[in-house]
Design a protein around this motif. Structure first.
Motif, short mmCIF file in Angstrom:
data_model
loop_
_atom_site.label_atom_id
_atom_site.label_comp_id
_atom_site.label_asym_id
_atom_site.label_seq_id
_atom_site.Cartn_x
_atom_site.Cartn_y
_atom_site.Cartn_z
N ASP A 24 0.94 -1.07 -0.06
CA ASP A 24 -0.11 -0.05 -0.06
C ASP A 24 0.93 1.21 0.19
OD1 ASP A 24 -2.03 1.60 0.11
OD2 ASP A 24 -2.39 1.42 2.23
N LEU A 25 1.38 1.45 -1.00
CA LEU A 25 2.26 2.74 -1.48
C LEU A 25 2.07 3.43 -2.57
CD1 LEU A 25 5.88 1.28 -0.40
CD2 LEU A 25 4.48 2.54 0.94
N GLU A 26 2.37 4.65 -2.63
CA GLU A 26 2.08 5.41 -3.95
C GLU A 26 3.07 4.74 -4.94
OE1 GLU A 26 0.51 8.48 -4.56
OE2 GLU A 26 -0.65 8.88 -2.68
N GLN A 27 2.66 4.57 -6.23
CA GLN A 27 3.29 4.04 -7.10
C GLN A 27 2.64 4.38 -8.66
OE1 GLN A 27 3.09 -0.48 -6.96
NE2 GLN A 27 2.41 0.13 -5.15
N TYR A 29 1.63 4.25 -12.23
CA TYR A 29 1.05 3.47 -13.22
C TYR A 29 2.00 2.96 -14.13
CZ TYR A 29 -3.67 4.17 -11.46
OH TYR A 29 -5.06 4.58 -10.51
N PRO A 96 8.55 8.61 -5.81
CA PRO A 96 7.25 8.69 -5.41
C PRO A 96 7.06 7.38 -4.26
CG PRO A 96 6.94 9.20 -7.52
CD PRO A 96 8.46 8.72 -7.38
N ILE A 97 7.53 6.34 -4.91
CA ILE A 97 7.63 5.28 -4.08
C ILE A 97 8.54 5.30 -2.68
CG2 ILE A 97 7.95 2.64 -3.85
CD1 ILE A 97 7.65 2.72 -7.01
N SER A 100 6.79 7.73 -0.07
CA SER A 100 5.55 7.03 0.26
C SER A 100 5.95 6.06 1.33
CB SER A 100 4.66 6.33 -0.78
OG SER A 100 3.63 5.89 -0.20
N ASN A 138 2.02 13.60 -1.98
CA ASN A 138 1.54 12.41 -2.70
C ASN A 138 2.35 12.20 -3.75
OD1 ASN A 138 0.98 14.13 -5.07
ND2 ASN A 138 -1.05 14.81 -3.90
N GLY A 139 2.26 11.09 -4.38
CA GLY A 139 2.79 10.71 -5.60
C GLY A 139 3.30 11.72 -6.84
N SER A 142 5.88 14.09 -5.55
CA SER A 142 7.22 13.53 -5.62
C SER A 142 7.82 13.33 -6.96
CB SER A 142 7.01 12.09 -4.92
OG SER A 142 6.78 12.15 -3.53
N ARG A 143 7.09 12.95 -7.98
CA ARG A 143 7.60 12.71 -9.34
C ARG A 143 7.97 14.28 -9.90
NH1 ARG A 143 5.08 8.62 -13.61
NH2 ARG A 143 6.70 8.89 -15.31
#
Length: 252
Positions: A24-27, A29, A96-97, A100, A138-139, A142-143
Motif C-alpha cells: 500500500d504505497l504510492e506508485q 501506473y 514517489p514510492i 511514500s 503525494n506521488g 514526488s514525481r
C-alpha cells in the motif's frame, strides 16, 4: 494478474514492480506495463516471451530470499522489493514510492543491507536515499520533485506552513517554496486534476478559492506563484520553462 497467477502457482514469489503492487504505497501506473510480470528466482535472472500472447515473464535473481505473504500472494520483503525497484526503475518513478515508504515509517537506509553488483546500481541507491523525503504529500508531487532534481534546480522546502486568516489553527501549506536572495519567495503548487472536481460548479469553486489563496500568499510576501500540472511534469520542458521564468536557479 498477480493475484490470478498466485492462485494458479501458489509457490511463485513475485518481485520488483510485480511485488510492489501488493504494498500500500504510492506508485506510478507506468511501472506496471501490460502483459509483463517479474518473478523472483533463487538461482538466475532471465526473460521469457510467450510467442502466442506476447506476454513477458521476467525472472529476477534474489539471493537469500525471504518471501512474505500479502492477501495470499507471495512477494519479496518490502526492503528487498524497494531495493530491486530502486536499481531497476527510473528515478522519477522511484522517488514517489520511496517518499511514500518513508512517510509510512519505513527506514530507507535499510536498503544498503543488500549488495549491489554494478557501480550504477550503487549510485541509484545512494541518489534515492539522498532525496527521499517523507514530507511529500503525494506521488504526483514526488514525481514533480524528481523532475526538478533531474533538471538541477535548487531544492524547495515541502509542505511549508503559512498563516491561515480564515482558520489560524490550520495553516495554509504550500506544496513547494523557494527562498531566494533579495527577499524573493517563490511558491510552487502542483494542481492535480482531481482537486478541480468533475462539474463546472466544482471547478469554478476551486478556481475561486485558488485565486483567493494566491492573493493572500502574495500579501504575505510571496513574490511569484507557479502553478503546474501533471502534464507539465510528464513533458518536463514545460515545467522547466515555468521554473526558469520564476527565477529558480539551477545548481548544475
Amino acid at each position: 494478474m498477480v493475484r490470478t497467477l498466485a492462485r494458479i502457482h501458489p509457490d511463485r514469489v513475485f518481485a520488483a514492480e510485480s511485488a510492489m503492487c501488493m504494498f500500500d504505497l504510492e506508485q506510478p501506473y507506468d511501472i506496471h506495463p501490460e502483459h509483463e510480470l517479474t518473478i523472483a528466482s533463487p538461482s538466475r535472472s532471465g526473460i521469457h516471451v510467450f510467442a502466442k500472447t506476447g506476454f513477458i515473464k521476467r525472472t529476477l535473481y534474489v539471493p537469500n530470499m525471504q518471501a512474505m505473504s500479502i492477501n495470499g500472494v507471495r512477494v519479496t520483503s518490502l526492503a528487498r522489493t524497494l531495493f530491486d525497484c530502486a536499481r531497476l526503475l527510473p528515478f522519477e518513478c522511484m522517488l514517489p514510492i520511496a517518499d511514500s515508504a518513508a512517510k509510512a515509517g519505513f527506514d530507507m537506509a535499510s536498503l544498503t543491507q543488500f549488495p549491489t553488483t554494478r557501480f550504477d546500481e550503487t549510485n541509484r541507491i545512494a541518489r534515492l536515499l539522498t532525496y527521499t523525503d517523507p514530507l511529500s504529500d503525494n506521488g504526483g508531487k514526488s514525481r514533480a520533485r524528481a523532475v526538478m532534481i533531474a533538471g538541477g534546480y535548487m531544492l524547495p522546502h515541502l509542505q511549508y506552513p503559512c498563516p491561515n486568516p480564515d482558520n489560524p489553527a490550520f495553516p495554509l501549506r504550500v506544496d513547494f517554496i523557494w527562498f531566494l536572495p533579495g527577499d524573493v519567495t517563490v511558491v510552487g503548487e502542483y494542481d492535480g486534476m482531481a482537486k478541480y472536481g468533475n462539474t463546472w460548479t466544482e471547478m469554478n469553486t476551486h478556481v475561486t478559492k485558488q485565486c483567493k489563496r494566491d492573493a493572500y500568499l502574495r500579501k504575505r510576501g510571496v513574490t511569484t506563484i507557479v502553478h503546474f500540472s501533471f502534464d507539465d511534469v510528464i513533458h518536463r520542458e514545460l515545467l522547466y520553462r515555468k521554473l526558469d521564468d520564476a527565477g529558480i536557479p539551477r545548481m548544475h
